[in-house]
Design a protein around this motif. Structure first.
Motif, PDB file in Angstrom:
ATOM      1  N   ALA A  57      63.475  68.432  24.805  1.00 21.40           N
ATOM      2  CA  ALA A  57      64.012  67.967  26.089  1.00 21.40           C
ATOM      3  C   ALA A  57      65.416  67.397  25.934  1.00 21.40           C
ATOM      4  O   ALA A  57      66.315  67.702  26.726  1.00 21.40           O
ATOM      5  CB  ALA A  57      63.076  66.905  26.681  1.00 21.40           C
ATOM      6  N   MET A  58      65.621  66.567  24.916  1.00 26.69           N
ATOM      7  CA  MET A  58      66.931  65.975  24.705  1.00 26.69           C
ATOM      8  C   MET A  58      67.973  67.022  24.334  1.00 26.69           C
ATOM      9  O   MET A  58      69.146  66.923  24.710  1.00 26.69           O
ATOM     10  CB  MET A  58      66.852  64.903  23.613  1.00 26.69           C
ATOM     11  N   ALA A  59      67.552  68.060  23.607  1.00 29.05           N
ATOM     12  CA  ALA A  59      68.468  69.151  23.264  1.00 29.05           C
ATOM     13  C   ALA A  59      68.918  69.880  24.520  1.00 29.05           C
ATOM     14  O   ALA A  59      70.099  70.237  24.662  1.00 29.05           O
ATOM     15  CB  ALA A  59      67.789  70.119  22.297  1.00 29.05           C
ATOM     16  N   ASP A  60      67.977  70.104  25.455  1.00 27.73           N
ATOM     17  CA  ASP A  60      68.331  70.747  26.723  1.00 27.73           C
ATOM     18  C   ASP A  60      69.359  69.931  27.491  1.00 27.73           C
ATOM     19  O   ASP A  60      70.360  70.456  27.987  1.00 27.73           O
ATOM     20  CB  ASP A  60      67.080  70.925  27.593  1.00 27.73           C
ATOM     21  N   VAL A  61      69.104  68.616  27.621  1.00 22.07           N
ATOM     22  CA  VAL A  61      70.017  67.742  28.362  1.00 22.07           C
ATOM     23  C   VAL A  61      71.393  67.745  27.713  1.00 22.07           C
ATOM     24  O   VAL A  61      72.422  67.849  28.391  1.00 22.07           O
ATOM     25  CB  VAL A  61      69.460  66.305  28.431  1.00 22.07           C
ATOM     26  N   SER A  62      71.434  67.645  26.385  1.00 23.30           N
ATOM     27  CA  SER A  62      72.705  67.600  25.663  1.00 23.30           C
ATOM     28  C   SER A  62      73.504  68.892  25.839  1.00 23.30           C
ATOM     29  O   SER A  62      74.708  68.862  26.131  1.00 23.30           O
ATOM     30  CB  SER A  62      72.445  67.347  24.175  1.00 23.30           C
ATOM     31  N   ARG A  63      72.844  70.031  25.684  1.00 19.62           N
ATOM     32  CA  ARG A  63      73.547  71.315  25.788  1.00 19.62           C
ATOM     33  C   ARG A  63      74.000  71.588  27.214  1.00 19.62           C
ATOM     34  O   ARG A  63      75.096  72.123  27.437  1.00 19.62           O
ATOM     35  CB  ARG A  63      72.641  72.440  25.286  1.00 19.62           C
ATOM     36  N   LEU A  64      73.175  71.242  28.183  1.00 20.12           N
ATOM     37  CA  LEU A  64      73.578  71.418  29.574  1.00 20.12           C
ATOM     38  C   LEU A  64      74.752  70.506  29.919  1.00 20.12           C
ATOM     39  O   LEU A  64      75.687  70.911  30.617  1.00 20.12           O
ATOM     40  CB  LEU A  64      72.401  71.130  30.508  1.00 20.12           C
ATOM     41  N   THR A  65      74.711  69.276  29.418  1.00 22.06           N
ATOM     42  CA  THR A  65      75.821  68.349  29.659  1.00 22.06           C
ATOM     43  C   THR A  65      77.117  68.907  29.101  1.00 22.06           C
ATOM     44  O   THR A  65      78.155  68.918  29.775  1.00 22.06           O
ATOM     45  CB  THR A  65      75.529  66.977  29.012  1.00 22.06           C
ATOM     46  N   GLN A  66      77.075  69.393  27.874  1.00 23.06           N
ATOM     47  CA  GLN A  66      78.266  69.952  27.250  1.00 23.06           C
ATOM     48  C   GLN A  66      78.796  71.154  28.022  1.00 23.06           C
ATOM     49  O   GLN A  66      80.003  71.287  28.238  1.00 23.06           O
ATOM     50  CB  GLN A  66      77.954  70.351  25.803  1.00 23.06           C
ATOM     51  N   ALA A  67      77.886  72.023  28.443  1.00 24.06           N
ATOM     52  CA  ALA A  67      78.308  73.214  29.177  1.00 24.06           C
ATOM     53  C   ALA A  67      78.929  72.848  30.525  1.00 24.06           C
ATOM     54  O   ALA A  67      79.948  73.415  30.930  1.00 24.06           O
ATOM     55  CB  ALA A  67      77.113  74.144  29.390  1.00 24.06           C
ATOM     56  N   LEU A  68      78.332  71.877  31.214  1.00 24.37           N
ATOM     57  CA  LEU A  68      78.834  71.479  32.526  1.00 24.37           C
ATOM     58  C   LEU A  68      80.152  70.714  32.412  1.00 24.37           C
ATOM     59  O   LEU A  68      81.050  70.890  33.236  1.00 24.37           O
ATOM     60  CB  LEU A  68      77.787  70.629  33.245  1.00 24.37           C
ATOM     61  N   VAL A  69      80.279  69.872  31.383  1.00 25.31           N
ATOM     62  CA  VAL A  69      81.525  69.136  31.185  1.00 25.31           C
ATOM     63  C   VAL A  69      82.669  70.092  30.868  1.00 25.31           C
ATOM     64  O   VAL A  69      83.804  69.899  31.305  1.00 25.31           O
ATOM     65  CB  VAL A  69      81.362  68.085  30.059  1.00 25.31           C
ATOM     66  N   ARG A  70      82.369  71.149  30.124  1.00 29.55           N
ATOM     67  CA  ARG A  70      83.403  72.130  29.772  1.00 29.55           C
ATOM     68  C   ARG A  70      83.733  73.045  30.944  1.00 29.55           C
ATOM     69  O   ARG A  70      84.655  73.860  30.852  1.00 29.55           O
ATOM     70  CB  ARG A  70      82.936  72.981  28.587  1.00 29.55           C
ATOM     71  N   GLY A  71      82.973  72.948  32.019  1.00 29.58           N
ATOM     72  CA  GLY A  71      83.225  73.801  33.174  1.00 29.58           C
ATOM     73  C   GLY A  71      82.852  75.239  32.932  1.00 29.58           C
ATOM     74  O   GLY A  71      83.503  76.161  33.420  1.00 29.58           O
ATOM     75  N   LYS A  72      81.796  75.456  32.158  1.00 31.94           N
ATOM     76  CA  LYS A  72      81.340  76.805  31.826  1.00 31.94           C
ATOM     77  C   LYS A  72      81.026  77.591  33.100  1.00 31.94           C
ATOM     78  O   LYS A  72      80.490  77.053  34.057  1.00 31.94           O
ATOM     79  CB  LYS A  72      80.090  76.726  30.942  1.00 31.94           C
ATOM     80  N   VAL A  73      81.382  78.869  33.120  1.00 31.19           N
ATOM     81  CA  VAL A  73      81.167  79.715  34.291  1.00 31.19           C
ATOM     82  C   VAL A  73      79.667  79.987  34.462  1.00 31.19           C
ATOM     83  O   VAL A  73      78.976  80.395  33.528  1.00 31.19           O
ATOM     84  CB  VAL A  73      81.922  81.054  34.150  1.00 31.19           C
ATOM     85  N   TRP A  74      79.158  79.734  35.671  1.00 32.20           N
ATOM     86  CA  TRP A  74      77.744  79.921  35.963  1.00 32.20           C
ATOM     87  C   TRP A  74      77.514  81.031  36.994  1.00 32.20           C
ATOM     88  O   TRP A  74      76.491  81.069  37.658  1.00 32.20           O
ATOM     89  CB  TRP A  74      77.148  78.620  36.502  1.00 32.20           C
ATOM     90  N   SER A  75      78.459  81.940  37.104  1.00 32.08           N
ATOM     91  CA  SER A  75      78.357  82.969  38.144  1.00 32.08           C
ATOM     92  C   SER A  75      77.159  83.887  37.935  1.00 32.08           C
ATOM     93  O   SER A  75      76.619  84.454  38.891  1.00 32.08           O
ATOM     94  CB  SER A  75      79.643  83.809  38.179  1.00 32.08           C
ATOM     95  N   ILE A  76      76.708  84.012  36.660  1.00 33.03           N
ATOM     96  CA  ILE A  76      75.571  84.904  36.418  1.00 33.03           C
ATOM     97  C   ILE A  76      74.236  84.198  36.649  1.00 33.03           C
ATOM     98  O   ILE A  76      73.183  84.803  36.520  1.00 33.03           O
ATOM     99  CB  ILE A  76      75.609  85.462  34.980  1.00 33.03           C
ATOM    100  N   LEU A  77      74.318  82.938  36.988  1.00 30.69           N
ATOM    101  CA  LEU A  77      73.089  82.175  37.234  1.00 30.69           C
ATOM    102  C   LEU A  77      72.743  82.265  38.717  1.00 30.69           C
ATOM    103  O   LEU A  77      73.164  81.443  39.513  1.00 30.69           O
ATOM    104  CB  LEU A  77      73.293  80.718  36.817  1.00 30.69           C
ATOM    105  N   ASP A  78      71.986  83.263  39.092  1.00 32.95           N
ATOM    106  CA  ASP A  78      71.684  83.450  40.508  1.00 32.95           C
ATOM    107  C   ASP A  78      70.419  82.704  40.905  1.00 32.95           C
ATOM    108  O   ASP A  78      69.713  82.119  40.075  1.00 32.95           O
ATOM    109  CB  ASP A  78      71.561  84.941  40.858  1.00 32.95           C
ATOM    110  N   LYS A  79      70.132  82.714  42.196  1.00 31.22           N
ATOM    111  CA  LYS A  79      69.009  81.960  42.736  1.00 31.22           C
ATOM    112  C   LYS A  79      67.669  82.447  42.197  1.00 31.22           C
ATOM    113  O   LYS A  79      66.736  81.667  42.031  1.00 31.22           O
ATOM    114  CB  LYS A  79      69.017  82.037  44.262  1.00 31.22           C
ATOM    115  N   SER A  80      67.552  83.744  41.943  1.00 33.61           N
ATOM    116  CA  SER A  80      66.274  84.276  41.460  1.00 33.61           C
ATOM    117  C   SER A  80      65.939  83.732  40.080  1.00 33.61           C
ATOM    118  O   SER A  80      64.770  83.452  39.772  1.00 33.61           O
ATOM    119  CB  SER A  80      66.323  85.811  41.419  1.00 33.61           C
ATOM    120  N   VAL A  81      66.965  83.555  39.247  1.00 33.07           N
ATOM    121  CA  VAL A  81      66.739  82.990  37.912  1.00 33.07           C
ATOM    122  C   VAL A  81      66.267  81.547  38.030  1.00 33.07           C
ATOM    123  O   VAL A  81      65.296  81.141  37.396  1.00 33.07           O
ATOM    124  CB  VAL A  81      68.029  83.071  37.057  1.00 33.07           C
ATOM    125  N   VAL A  82      66.953  80.769  38.854  1.00 31.50           N
ATOM    126  CA  VAL A  82      66.582  79.365  39.038  1.00 31.50           C
ATOM    127  C   VAL A  82      65.175  79.248  39.612  1.00 31.50           C
ATOM    128  O   VAL A  82      64.389  78.399  39.199  1.00 31.50           O
ATOM    129  CB  VAL A  82      67.591  78.650  39.957  1.00 31.50           C
TER     130      VAL A  82
END
Length: 371
Positions: free
Chosen positions: A247-272
């Motif tokens: 769980a902590m690894a997920d939070v850490s990696r997501l935080t890093q990706a979001l802080v870096r402004g990683k492109v999430w265009s391939i993350l569509d609603k069906s995946v979520v």
């Protein structure tokens, strides 16, 4: 960006050393052990009565209530254990999914970015949209955020837990000694109460983390934010060392990706949507196993309420820590050099917890691989 204020630096240090509240750490993770313990007591009592007919006759007349109660309690505990789904896929049933969807829709009511913006404007803060909140000093954010979530959501969850405990054990409260173990609640009652309680707690958890995200300037309706919310709920409910590390690894990696402004265009609603469904199943199994203390007559009502309170309390704390960390790291990237490595310690037996990785589910659903 200017240097962090003294208030923000103090908050950063608090984030680095936060270990959770004593009550939450003490109470969570005891449910399964208690239920199985009472189950063993009940089995022993049943065996004893079978071998001692005279004692059984005395018990039937009301002079051995303690032994008979242990028999009834043990039967209820064993039925509860048997009512738990054997695997995650068993939680895809229509009942749980329907309750989850209904509670999910209710949980999003009034989570409005516009409301947060207005609250800041009333304080005289220079905010025109939600993203502007992330440029404020953390002290200004805290003035608007308040502390209601720290007790409102735990209290609501406690009512649900106490109610589930009553449904499961209420029939046993009125069982006369001569009623025997047959008066214990049915597996259907136990399963229904557990499923309903798990769905309600998941809805409350999602709402309280969504509310926290808004107050820090993040929109909970964004696809990436929904993933972050699930990862926070996961971190708040993980108990074993393995589950907590994932769980902590997920939070850490997501935080890093979001802080870096990683492109999430391939993350569509069906995946979520797919990830959300899989996470709900896994959460249901984890929550039910952890909260088996609800099957203990009389005490089950108190234990159910207390367990749910501490679960939501831990989730609220996890949300505050995760969003404060992300908020400050996004404003001041230099703080990353001062981070203290996260240490994970076991708080419960490994087999009492479900290991959940939101990022693994994202990858399996065809989303970006962030593991």
């Amino acid at each position: 960006m200017a240097d962090p204020s003294d208030y923000e630096l103090a908050a950063w240090r608090d984030v680095q050393c936060f270990k959770g509240r004593p009550l939450s750490r003490a109470m969570r993770g005891v449910g399964e052990q208690m239920a199985l313990g009472f189950s063993a007591i009940g089995t022993q009592a049943t065996t004893y009565l079978a071998k001692h007919p005279k004692t059984q006759a005395v018990v039937a007349k009301g002079q051995g209530a303690a032994v008979k109660t242990a028999q009834v309690v043990g039967t209820g505990a064993k039925q509860a254990v048997g009512a738990i789904p054997d695997g995650v896929t068993d939680w895809s049933g229509q009942a749980f999914d329907s309750i989850r969807r209904i509670v999910g829709r209710i949980s999003r009511v009034a989570l409005s970015p516009a409301r947060v913006v207005k609250l800041h404007q009333k304080r005289g803060h220079d905010v025109t949209d939600l993203a502007d909140v992330r440029r404020l000093d953390l002290k200004q954010v805290d003035l608007v955020r308040g502390r209601a979530a720290s007790w409102y959501y735990p209290a609501t969850a406690a009512l649900s837990g106490a109610g589930a405990g009553f449904l499961i054990t209420g029939g046993e409260l009125a069982v006369p000694v001569s009623g025997g173990a047959s008066a214990a609640p049915s597996g259907a009652v136990i399963a229904g109460a557990m499923v309903g309680d798990a769905a309600i707690v998941l809805g409350l958890a999602s709402r309280c983390v969504g509310q926290v995200s808004l107050h820090y300037g993040y929109d909970p309706e964004e696809p990436a934010e929904k993933l972050f919310i699930m990862s926070v709920v996961n971190a708040g409910t993980a108990l074993s060392a393995t589950a907590k590390a994932a769980a902590m690894a997920d939070v850490s990696r997501l935080t890093q990706a979001l802080v870096r402004g990683k492109v999430w265009s391939i993350l569509d609603k069906s995946v979520v949507s797919q990830v959300s469904k899989q996470f709900a199943k896994a959460f249901g199994v984890r929550f039910t196993k952890q909260s088996l203390g609800k099957v203990v007559p009389v005490a089950g009502i108190v234990l159910g309420g207390t367990f749910n309170w501490t679960t939501l309390e831990a989730i609220v704390d996890a949300a505050n820590i995760a969003y404060r960390h992300r908020f400050l790291l996004e404003k001041y990237p230099s703080l990353a050099a001062e981070e203290v490595p996260v240490s994970v310690t076991a708080e419960a037996a490994e087999d009492a917890d479900e290991t959940i990785s939101v990022l693994r589910e994202v990858s399996d659903a065809g989303g970006p691989d962030l593991e």
